[in-house]
Design a protein around this motif. Structure first.
Motif, PDB file in Angstrom:
ATOM      1  N   THR A   1      12.444   0.429  -0.331  1.00  0.00           N
ATOM      2  CA  THR A   1      11.376   1.706  -1.283  1.00  0.00           C
ATOM      3  C   THR A   1      10.978   2.868  -2.442  1.00  0.00           C
ATOM      4  O   THR A   1      10.351   3.185  -2.563  1.00  0.00           O
TER       5      THR A   1
ATOM      6  N   GLU B   1       2.281   7.536   1.121  1.00  0.00           N
ATOM      7  CA  GLU B   1       3.436   7.778   0.243  1.00  0.00           C
ATOM      8  C   GLU B   1       3.240   8.130  -1.130  1.00  0.00           C
ATOM      9  O   GLU B   1       3.978   8.714  -1.547  1.00  0.00           O
TER      10      GLU B   1
ATOM     11  N   PRO C   1       8.680  -1.710  -6.002  1.00  0.00           N
ATOM     12  CA  PRO C   1       8.795  -3.255  -5.115  1.00  0.00           C
ATOM     13  C   PRO C   1       8.341  -4.274  -5.380  1.00  0.00           C
ATOM     14  O   PRO C   1       8.548  -5.631  -4.511  1.00  0.00           O
TER      15      PRO C   1
ATOM     16  N   HIS D   1       7.410   4.786  -7.514  1.00  0.00           N
ATOM     17  CA  HIS D   1       6.340   3.946  -7.164  1.00  0.00           C
ATOM     18  C   HIS D   1       6.400   4.119  -5.798  1.00  0.00           C
ATOM     19  O   HIS D   1       6.951   4.698  -4.749  1.00  0.00           O
TER      20      HIS D   1
ATOM     21  N   TRP E   1       3.472   2.729  -2.128  1.00  0.00           N
ATOM     22  CA  TRP E   1       2.627   1.301  -2.296  1.00  0.00           C
ATOM     23  C   TRP E   1       1.152   2.157  -1.547  1.00  0.00           C
ATOM     24  O   TRP E   1       1.170   2.943  -1.113  1.00  0.00           O
TER      25      TRP E   1
ATOM     26  N   ASP F   1      -4.556   6.344  -1.724  1.00  0.00           N
ATOM     27  CA  ASP F   1      -3.152   6.077  -1.066  1.00  0.00           C
ATOM     28  C   ASP F   1      -2.893   6.445   1.377  1.00  0.00           C
ATOM     29  O   ASP F   1      -2.661   7.410   1.777  1.00  0.00           O
TER      30      ASP F   1
ATOM     31  N   ARG G   1      -2.943  -4.479  -1.371  1.00  0.00           N
ATOM     32  CA  ARG G   1      -1.915  -3.697  -1.351  1.00  0.00           C
ATOM     33  C   ARG G   1      -0.959  -4.013  -2.655  1.00  0.00           C
ATOM     34  O   ARG G   1      -1.020  -5.073  -2.890  1.00  0.00           O
TER      35      ARG G   1
ATOM     36  N   SER H   1       1.119  -1.663  -6.000  1.00  0.00           N
ATOM     37  CA  SER H   1       2.413  -0.630  -6.244  1.00  0.00           C
ATOM     38  C   SER H   1       1.618   0.339  -6.947  1.00  0.00           C
ATOM     39  O   SER H   1       0.799  -0.105  -7.910  1.00  0.00           O
ATOM     40  N   THR H   2       2.186   1.490  -7.043  1.00  0.00           N
ATOM     41  CA  THR H   2       1.514   2.208  -8.364  1.00  0.00           C
ATOM     42  C   THR H   2       1.959   1.610  -9.693  1.00  0.00           C
ATOM     43  O   THR H   2       1.071   1.913 -10.273  1.00  0.00           O
TER      44      THR H   2
ATOM     45  N   GLU I   1      -3.117   0.747  -1.588  1.00  0.00           N
ATOM     46  CA  GLU I   1      -4.178  -0.139  -1.229  1.00  0.00           C
ATOM     47  C   GLU I   1      -6.012  -0.015  -2.828  1.00  0.00           C
ATOM     48  O   GLU I   1      -6.531   0.871  -2.719  1.00  0.00           O
TER      49      GLU I   1
ATOM     50  N   ASP J   1       1.428  -1.256 -10.463  1.00  0.00           N
ATOM     51  CA  ASP J   1       0.614  -2.141 -10.384  1.00  0.00           C
ATOM     52  C   ASP J   1      -1.168  -1.833 -10.943  1.00  0.00           C
ATOM     53  O   ASP J   1      -1.646  -1.876 -11.723  1.00  0.00           O
TER      54      ASP J   1
END
Length: 588
Positions: free
Chosen positions: A116, A542, A119, A478, A480, A538, A487, A489-490, A482, A492
Motif C-alpha cells: 500500500t 484511497e 506502486p 501514493h 491508486w 479517486d 489505473r 498512481s498519484t 484512475e 504518476d
C-alpha cells in the motif's frame, strides 16, 4: 557501449561538472541531460562497476527510476526482492538453520504495508548491471561522460568552479570551468577534501573481503529463497559471522562477504577463496569460480554539511556506512533526485542560487540518519552469535555444544532462545525498514513553505512503518486512482522534472491562478484535478483517506515529488497565495 573520449583534450566550459560516474554520478548525468542542462561528467575508472557491490534497490529509488522512465529496464536486469524474501541464519548451507525471518515485503507481517505504500516493489539490482542501465539512459539523453579522466584539483571563485583533469591513458591535462560542481567521487572524495567539508564519525571500523563467486547452490537455497544467507560458526563472533552469502543471480552467482582482523592480510588467491567458501558454505567439493575479489573497510562517517559555496557532495562522498540495511546506492540516487532539478532551475535563471542551500538543509539530516541506522543494524546482528554462545577462540566442539544446549529442553535454554528471538526481531530493522526508506521528512528547508502545523505524530515505529502525510516537506503519498480508463498512481500524475498543483473538486479557481503565476515566473505549473469523478478519479477513495486537505485545498508538488506548500481550503486570494509560496520555493 561508448562514451566521448577526446584524443587531444581541450578545455571545457559547462554549467555543471559532475565528478564520479558510479550510481550517483550516472543518475546526475541522466537527470541533468533529460532536463536539457549542460553538464560534463568525469570518472577516473575505465567504465561501469566491474563487480556487483550494492544490490538492494528500495521502493523510493524505484519510484525515482519510474519517474525517469527506466523502471522496466531496471526490473529487467533485477530480481524482485519479494521472490528472495527471507533472511536466513545458519551454520552453513548444509548445516543447521538457526533462524529465518521474512523481509522486503514478502512476509505476512509486511506484505500489506509494502504493497500500500508504493506502486512499485523492491528489487535486487546488482550495481554492475544497474550502472549499465543508468549509463545507457544518460547517453540516450545526450550526456557527456568521460571515463579514464581523473580530477586532480578543484577550486572555486565567486563566478564558478575550476577543475583540473588528467586523462589517465595519455597523461594529458585540461581545465573544466563550470558554474557548479557535484562531488560524486565516492568514499575517498577529492572534491570533499579540497572543498574543506568536515565529517563526523569513524573511518576503518572493520576490514572486509568480498568475493564474487559463480557457484550453483540451487539445491541448498531455492526451497528457502533469501537475499542473504548469514553463516555463523563456532570460534567466530564477527558481525557477519563466518560470512554472508548475498544473491547476485539466483541461484548461481553470489557475493561472499567476510571479515578479517586488522593486521592480518587475507590470502586473496583463487585457491584460498575457494577453500574458505567451501568451508563457510559447508560443501567440501563444491565447484566454484572466482569472478572478482576486493578488500574494503566499514566506515561510520557523514558530512556535517553537503555543500560549500558552489560545490556539492552526494552519495558515498557525503555518507559512508556499512552495507547493512541496503541504504547506500538508494541514498545516492535520492541525493541526485533532490539536487538535479534545483541546479537546472538555477542555471536557467528561473530560480535564485539561494534555493541551492536547501539541498544540504534537506539531505544532510538524511545522511546522518542513514549512517547511524546502518551502523546500529551492524551491532544488532552482532547479538546473534552472542545469543548462540559463539565467541572468538573457542573450539569447534565448544561452539556446537553451546548450540546443542540452546535447542535443548532446559530452563537455561528457554531463556537463551528468548534472547535469540529478541536478537532476530532486531533484524527486521535491517531488512524491513519501510518507514526509514520512504518516510524522509524535510523539516527545516528554505525550499518548503511550512503551514505552522506540526508533522502528524507517528502511530507506529517510524523505522519499520511508513506513515503517509501531505504535510509540507513530506513526499507525495501514493494512492491508486484512475485517469482515462487507466489505473495510475498519484506519483504518476506529474510530468518528469515538473512542478505540479494538485487540487480537488473545488479547485477550479486555482487554474487561472497557476496560469498567471507560471507566466510571471517562467516556470511551468500544470494543475491536476484529483478527487471523486474528477479527471484524476479517486475511484477507490484511497486519496480521500490520506490527502489531509479539503475539496477546495491544494498541494504544490516539487519535481522531486516532495510537497512544497499546501492549503487546507481555498485562500481568499488564490493567485497571491500561490505566487508567494512559489516564489519562496524558488528563492526569489
Amino acid at each position: 557501449m561508448s562514451t566521448k573520449q577526446a584524443s587531444a583534450p581541450e578545455d571545457i566550459e559547462t554549467d555543471i561538472l559532475v565528478v564520479g560516474a558510479g550510481v550517483t554520478g550516472l543518475t546526475f548525468a541522466g537527470l541533468l541531460a533529460a532536463a536539457g542542462v549542460r553538464a560534463f561528467t568525469i570518472a577516473k575508472h575505465s567504465g561501469t562497476a566491474p563487480a556487483p557491490r550494492a544490490h538492494v534497490t528500495n521502493q523510493r529509488t524505484m519510484e525515482v527510476f519510474r519517474a525517469m522512465g527506466i523502471e522496466e529496464r531496471v526490473r529487467g536486469v533485477s530480481t524482485p526482492l519479494p521472490e528472495l524474501g527471507n533472511g536466513i541464519i545458519c551454520t552453513s548451507l548444509t548445516g543447521m538453520e538457526i533462524a529465518r525471518y521474512s523481509c522486503y515485503g514478502a512476509g505476512s507481517r509486511q506484505l500489506t504495508d509494502f504493497a500500500t505504500a508504493s506502486p512499485v516493489e523492491m528489487v535486487n539490482s546488482p550495481q554492475h548491471v544497474l550502472e549499465r542501465v543508468l549509463l545507457a539512459h544518460a547517453l540516450e539523453n545526450g550526456a557527456d561522460i568521460r571515463y579514464n579522466n581523473e580530477l586532480i584539483d578543484i577550486q572555486q571563485t565567486d563566478e564558478g568552479v575550476i577543475g583540473r583533469v588528467r586523462q589517465r591513458q595519455t597523461g594529458a591535462e585540461y581545465t573544466v570551468r563550470a558554474r557548479y560542481a557535484v562531488g560524486a567521487d565516492g568514499g575517498r572524495s577529492l572534491v570533499a577534501d579540497q572543498a574543506g567539508i568536515k565529517f563526523q564519525g569513524e573511518q576503518g571500523l572493520i576490514n572486509m573481503l568480498t568475493s564474487w563467486l559463480e557457484v550453483d547452490v540451487t539445491q541448498y537455497t531455492a526451497y528457502r529463497p533469501a537475499c542473504i544467507y548469514m553463516m555463523v560458526q563456532p570460534g567466530n563472533a564477527f558481525w557477519v559471522g563466518s560470512g554472508t552469502l548475498v544473491a547476485v543471480k539466483p541461484y548461481t552467482e553470489w557475493l561472499l562477504n567476510r571479515q578479517y582482523n586488522a593486521g592480518e592480510e587475507p590470502d586473496v588467491s583463487d585457491d584460498a577463496i575457494v577453500a574458505y567458501a567451501r568451508k563457510a558454505l559447508g560443501i567440501p567439493d563444491l565447484k566454484i569460480t572466482v569472478k572478482n575479489s576486493s578488500k574494503w573497510q566499514v566506515n561510520n562517517v557523514y558530512a556535517t554539511k553537503l555543500s560549500h559555496g558552489r560545490i556539492f557532495l552526494a552519495g558515498d562522498s557525503a555518507h559512508r556506512h556499512p552495507p547493512a540495511s541496503g541504504l547506500g546506492s538508494n541514498t545516492c540516487v535520492q541525493d541526485a533526485y533532490n539536487l538535479a532539478w534545483k541546479l537546472g532551475l538555477v542555471v536557467s535563471g528561473k530560480a535564485d542560487a539561494r534555493m541551492l542551500q536547501s539541498y544540504s538543509q534537506e539531505r544532510q539530516p538524511v545522511a546522518e540518519q542513514i549512517v547511524k541506522h546502518a551502523i546500529q543494524t551492524l551491532y544488532n546482528f552482532a547479538r546473534v552469535p552472542q545469543a548462540l554462545g559463539f565467541k572468538q577462540g573457542q573450539s569447534t566442539e565448544e561452539g556446537y555444544k553451546s548450540l546443542e544446549d540452546l535447542f535443548s529442553d532446559s530452563l537455561q535454554a528457554e531463556q537463551r532462545r528468548a534472547d535469540l528471538k529478541e536478537a532476530m526481531e532486531l533484524q527486521h530493522r535491517r531488512s524491513n525498514a519501510l518507514g526509514l526508506q520512504l518516510g524522509h521528512r524535510y523539516e527545516h528547508s528554505d525550499a518548503i513553505v511550512y503551514d505552522g502545523s506540526p508533522f502528524p505524530p507517528y502511530r507506529r515505529d517510524p523505522v519499520l512503518h511508513y506513515q503517509p502525510t501531505t504535510h509540507p516537506g513530506a513526499y507525495l503519498p501514493h494512492a491508486w486512482i484512475e485517469h482515462k480508463a487507466k489505473r495510475i498512481s498519484t506519483l504518476d500524475i506529474l510530468g518528469f522534472g515538473q512542478f505540479g498543483l494538485l487540487v480537488g473538486i473545488g479547485g477550479d479557481l486555482f487554474l487561472e491562478a497557476a496560469k498567471t503565476v507560471s507566466q510571471e515566473l517562467g516556470v511551468g505549473l500544470p494543475v491536476y484535478k484529483l478527487g471523486y469523478r474528477c479527471p484524476y478519479d479517486d475511484v477507490l477513495g484511497e486519496w480521500d483517506d490520506i490527502r489531509e486537505i479539503g475539496d477546495r485545498g491544494a498541494l504544490l508538488i516539487r519535481p522531486d515529488r516532495h510537497i512544497a506548500w499546501r492549503t487546507f481550503d481555498r485562500p481568499e486570494e488564490p493567485t497571491q497565495a500561490l505566487r508567494s509560496a512559489f516564489r519562496q520555493v524558488l528563492g526569489l
